[in-house]
Design a protein around this motif. Sequence first.
Motif, PDB file in Angstrom:
ATOM      1  N   THR A   7     -24.512  93.911 -51.511  1.00 26.66           N
ATOM      2  CA  THR A   7     -23.121  94.192 -51.403  1.00 26.66           C
ATOM      3  C   THR A   7     -22.091  92.922 -52.039  1.00 26.66           C
TER       4      THR A   7
ATOM      5  N   ASN B 187     -23.290  86.194 -49.825  1.00 26.75           N
ATOM      6  CA  ASN B 187     -22.969  86.003 -48.501  1.00 26.75           C
ATOM      7  C   ASN B 187     -23.598  84.833 -47.849  1.00 26.75           C
ATOM      8  N   GLY B 188     -24.292  83.991 -48.991  1.00 21.15           N
ATOM      9  CA  GLY B 188     -25.026  82.831 -48.512  1.00 21.15           C
ATOM     10  C   GLY B 188     -24.831  81.567 -49.751  1.00 21.15           C
TER      11      GLY B 188
ATOM     12  N   TYR C 291     -21.552  87.007 -57.544  1.00 18.10           N
ATOM     13  CA  TYR C 291     -22.451  85.735 -57.219  1.00 18.10           C
ATOM     14  C   TYR C 291     -22.163  84.667 -58.235  1.00 18.10           C
TER      15      TYR C 291
ATOM     16  N   GLU D 183     -30.515  83.368 -52.352  1.00 18.90           N
ATOM     17  CA  GLU D 183     -29.859  84.449 -51.490  1.00 18.90           C
ATOM     18  C   GLU D 183     -30.291  85.809 -51.691  1.00 18.90           C
TER      19      GLU D 183
END
Length: 248
Positions: free
Chosen positions: A38, A41-42, A65, A111
């Motif tokens: 999605t 998130n890291g 990203y 990630e």
Amino acid sequence: MNPHYDGFLADHYTWMFDASYPALVDEQLDALRQAGVTGPNGTGLAVDLGCGSGFQSVALARMGYSSILAVDSSAKLLAELELHAGDHPAIRAVHDDLSKVAASLPAGAAELAVCMGDTLTHLPDRQAVTQLFVDLSAALAPGGRLVLSFRDLTASLTGTSRFIPVHADADAILTCFLEYEPDVVTVHDLLHQRTGQRGWTLSASSYRKLRIEPEWVADQLTEAGFRDVRQAPAPRRMALVTAVRQQS
């Protein structure tokens, strides 16, 4: 590094998919979303192993990203990627063997890792596949995701069904012929090209692909430290396998 690509197929690689580059990026966006990706998130680092001319890398950049390592052994395909990556500074092309890059990544740095477009079957043997999973398990942060797509070649075609039309237009025809061995398939690419007054010329090249089953891949991922391993169909008759790095 596979000489088949730079010496033969790279000049026709994107053409053989019979779609525009933006359409191919959109196709991979859909495949990545199907795989549960999605967006970042890291750490923000995504690794695209065997990126080819970059459909997945550009899709990942569009997903936000902040850093994308686009790794391929073909200099020609990476040059094509760089033509399309001008609006995406997050993409860094890496001309190297994907297994070496995966083994050298810092622990927990990424990630997301993707190895798509049938890249996995180009590894030399099953042991190399297993080692790649071990290295990616170490490179991914806990909870990081791995996305694989590859062609399941375990069922043998016979007779004339081994001749597969890939793509054709008014000036070129690409066909492949498959020869089966217990653990590998030898793929013979046959390219006919129109050459003006000389008519048509034929060029050919061969390479080997592993015969690996999605179920075997899933088992190896579990042994390497992944969980939530799932299988699904992917575009262009590929198998899609996704997994998540176990929490520490």
